[in-house]
Design a protein around this motif. Sequence first.
Motif, PDB file in Angstrom:
ATOM      1  N   UNK A  22       0.729  -0.752   0.028  1.00  0.00           N
ATOM      2  CA  UNK A  22      -0.206  -0.158  -0.173  1.00  0.00           C
ATOM      3  C   UNK A  22       0.915   1.094   0.093  1.00  0.00           C
ATOM      4  N   UNK A  23       1.385   2.138  -0.880  1.00  0.00           N
ATOM      5  CA  UNK A  23       2.060   3.136  -0.833  1.00  0.00           C
ATOM      6  C   UNK A  23       1.553   4.255   0.051  1.00  0.00           C
ATOM      7  N   UNK A  24       2.463   5.049   0.132  1.00  0.00           N
ATOM      8  CA  UNK A  24       2.084   5.631   1.221  1.00  0.00           C
ATOM      9  C   UNK A  24       1.102   6.607   0.850  1.00  0.00           C
ATOM     10  N   UNK A  25      -0.160   7.889   0.929  1.00  0.00           N
ATOM     11  CA  UNK A  25      -0.644   8.300   0.751  1.00  0.00           C
ATOM     12  C   UNK A  25      -1.811   8.101  -0.529  1.00  0.00           C
ATOM     13  N   UNK A  26      -1.891   6.379  -0.904  1.00  0.00           N
ATOM     14  CA  UNK A  26      -2.216   6.275  -2.257  1.00  0.00           C
ATOM     15  C   UNK A  26      -3.975   4.935  -1.525  1.00  0.00           C
ATOM     16  N   UNK A  27      -5.172   5.176  -2.465  1.00  0.00           N
ATOM     17  CA  UNK A  27      -5.932   5.042  -2.514  1.00  0.00           C
ATOM     18  C   UNK A  27      -6.228   3.644  -3.038  1.00  0.00           C
ATOM     19  N   UNK A  28      -5.597   3.175  -3.447  1.00  0.00           N
ATOM     20  CA  UNK A  28      -5.199   1.348  -3.569  1.00  0.00           C
ATOM     21  C   UNK A  28      -4.245   0.611  -3.229  1.00  0.00           C
ATOM     22  N   UNK A  29      -4.160  -0.371  -2.962  1.00  0.00           N
ATOM     23  CA  UNK A  29      -3.355  -1.372  -2.856  1.00  0.00           C
ATOM     24  C   UNK A  29      -3.220  -2.890  -3.445  1.00  0.00           C
ATOM     25  N   UNK A  30      -2.166  -3.198  -4.118  1.00  0.00           N
ATOM     26  CA  UNK A  30      -2.219  -4.717  -4.370  1.00  0.00           C
ATOM     27  C   UNK A  30      -1.909  -5.803  -3.058  1.00  0.00           C
ATOM     28  N   UNK A  31      -1.222  -6.513  -4.256  1.00  0.00           N
ATOM     29  CA  UNK A  31      -1.090  -7.892  -3.451  1.00  0.00           C
ATOM     30  C   UNK A  31      -0.472  -8.421  -3.824  1.00  0.00           C
ATOM     31  N   UNK A  32       0.455  -9.612  -3.373  1.00  0.00           N
ATOM     32  CA  UNK A  32       0.391 -10.924  -4.760  1.00  0.00           C
ATOM     33  C   UNK A  32       0.074 -11.693  -4.981  1.00  0.00           C
ATOM     34  N   UNK A  33       0.517 -12.356  -5.361  1.00  0.00           N
ATOM     35  CA  UNK A  33      -0.187 -13.724  -6.062  1.00  0.00           C
ATOM     36  C   UNK A  33      -1.307 -14.874  -6.137  1.00  0.00           C
ATOM     37  N   UNK A  34      -2.578 -14.776  -6.609  1.00  0.00           N
ATOM     38  CA  UNK A  34      -3.549 -15.158  -5.931  1.00  0.00           C
ATOM     39  C   UNK A  34      -3.803 -14.829  -5.018  1.00  0.00           C
ATOM     40  N   UNK A  35      -3.651 -13.401  -4.106  1.00  0.00           N
ATOM     41  CA  UNK A  35      -4.797 -12.994  -2.590  1.00  0.00           C
ATOM     42  C   UNK A  35      -5.365 -11.460  -4.039  1.00  0.00           C
ATOM     43  N   UNK A  37      -8.042  -8.411  -3.659  1.00  0.00           N
ATOM     44  CA  UNK A  37      -7.883  -7.406  -3.045  1.00  0.00           C
ATOM     45  C   UNK A  37      -8.914  -6.017  -4.173  1.00  0.00           C
ATOM     46  N   UNK A  38      -9.627  -7.047  -4.662  1.00  0.00           N
ATOM     47  CA  UNK A  38     -10.286  -5.638  -5.110  1.00  0.00           C
ATOM     48  C   UNK A  38     -11.624  -5.520  -4.475  1.00  0.00           C
ATOM     49  N   UNK A 104     -12.897  -8.879   4.081  1.00  0.00           N
ATOM     50  CA  UNK A 104     -12.146  -9.499   3.184  1.00  0.00           C
ATOM     51  C   UNK A 104     -10.938 -10.333   2.818  1.00  0.00           C
ATOM     52  N   UNK A 105     -10.887 -10.864   2.022  1.00  0.00           N
ATOM     53  CA  UNK A 105      -9.849 -12.215   2.331  1.00  0.00           C
ATOM     54  C   UNK A 105      -8.075 -11.626   2.341  1.00  0.00           C
TER      55      UNK A 105
END
Length: 629
Positions: A22-35, A37-38, A104-105
């Motif tokens: 979760x980059x600081x100040x950004x509203x969205x997050x990313x995840x590793x393979x298979x997770x 986060x939508x 959330x998963x």
Amino acid sequence: MKDFYSAPEIIVVAKTSAALRSPKGMPSVSAGAGAKVSGLNSLLKSAKLSLEPLFGDNEAAVRAVMSEPMMKHAGGETPDPGSYYVLSGDVKNPKKVIADLLNEEAIEGAYLKPGGEPPVFREQGEADGMPAPTDGAPAPTPDFNARQIYLDAAPAGIDARFAWTKPGGRGDGGRIIDLEWGWNFSHEDLLANSGGLLDGTNSANNHHGTAVLGEIGGDHNSLGIMGISPNAKLSTISFVTNPSAAAIRKAADRLGPGDIILLEIHRAGPRHNFQARDDQLGYIGIEWWPDDFAAILYATSKGILVVEAAGNGAENLDDALYSVRPNGFPQSWRNPFNRNNPQCGAILVGAGAPPPGTHGRNHGADRSRLGFSNYGSAVDCQGWGREVTSTGYGDLQNTSTNTQYTDTFSGTSSASPIVVGALGCVQGWLRAAGKPLLTPATARQMLRDTGSPQQDEPGRPVSQRIGKRPNLRQIHGKLFPKPILKETLKEIKDKDLKEKDLKDHIKDIKEKDTKEIKDKDLKDIKEHKEKDTKEIKELKEHKEFKEIEKPIKEKDKEKDVFEGGIGGGGVIRPPAEGGASEARLAALEATVQSLAQMLQLQGLGAQEHFIPPELRPMVGGGGDDGQGS
């Protein structure tokens, strides 16, 4: 009225397996393979919220710095610090947001953390109605040092005055960071070693922090008060613009092994459903929350001492309530107030009563638990929780903003700085002596093993543990045992020699006595033997013996044999026919035996005639009755 407090925080804990980014100040997050986060991104976007790494700018940096030392130090499973986030933004409905997050998963935990407050305790009216300082030209501040009884010798105080007489005993070379809200760094008694504000925003409501700084590091001069560790570098970090866990992490990054962090904060616990209260009932120390636990663990894993106010909630921290995992806490959470569970290593401080009569008031037996103080097996030690004289507030002197002093600083707020100051003195001694500094574990154990014991008060027995009040003289004695001087060694040696000489003398006497007794016995035996031989010889040569022996030899055939023996009333009778020689020998033998018996009876010749007349044998001429004289 509360001095100040922080806003509540929503803490989110991601699953490590999700590899959330979760980059600081950004509203969205990313995840590793298979997770997935939508759904999480949709939630954050619709509520105009963002997840910010709690302990640093990004997850990778946090893990690189915090994970390894924390996991090694904890002694049990703890969440990866890189998976902690604080929810940033204007949360309209905290309960709904938390419930949605938990669905959330990629999320393992999410919880609302109540706002933090200073653990000061003030009776109704004490915090209100304080007149504003005149800010004119005040008269010189008098010396209030005599009112600081907590500096005096134990058991009333911690014996700080003794600590100052030893090298390094004023906290030399140490660094201390106080974490809370506001401070007056321009106070006339806080100028010498103030490091100022290191991070965050300083609150204008600064009485509490000013009083804390005065206890620890008040300048040693001719006015006002005296701090316990005045030579330590004393700085601050504010909770005003920092989440509590983030502030702890920032403090730890500025310090090194042996330095000290003070946590002047407590918050509403589960007793009253985490609701803030003016009376502070149910408030507890902050290590109970997972993110604060992780931050404290990070500090202690670096060798930094963390002193934490136990809180003013009048709570028994051993209550089973505190082992119930709240909804939203990570599955790995365990009650830290139970010392059998993984520990963060903080020193937990309770509030004890000062000596009765201090400042004309009585709060119960000295060192008894004050009614508002939390207690339990997790509480390590106590400090004064009432009547502390320090800088700030103005109830003792209020002539100007920079000359305010208090006589009534209270709570686990006033107790905890006393412990910090004591530890500062101890670390100063050790630095000056070139010895290893106290670690979080050894410091905690030392405070438990030494000190002035807690006392009973009706309704507040010692079983409601708040621990002992520090005793610096006793601690110094344990850390620096007195060497045995040469004179003392000589005395011991001389004493040992004297005892050896005495033992040898007794042995000599015994041996001498034994020899003398043995020699005397041998001499006596020899003398008696010689005397017996001589006297027997004399007996044989005696005239009367001769008169017995001669007739027998000359008239062997005609002589009557004496029967019955000397002294036995015997008479001479004719010998039996054919046995003259045998009879003569038997008579002689009987005579000699009788004479020997008489020698024993009469003391072996002690008289001129050793055979008394009445016992002498009738061996001469006889009379009519057959007896002679």
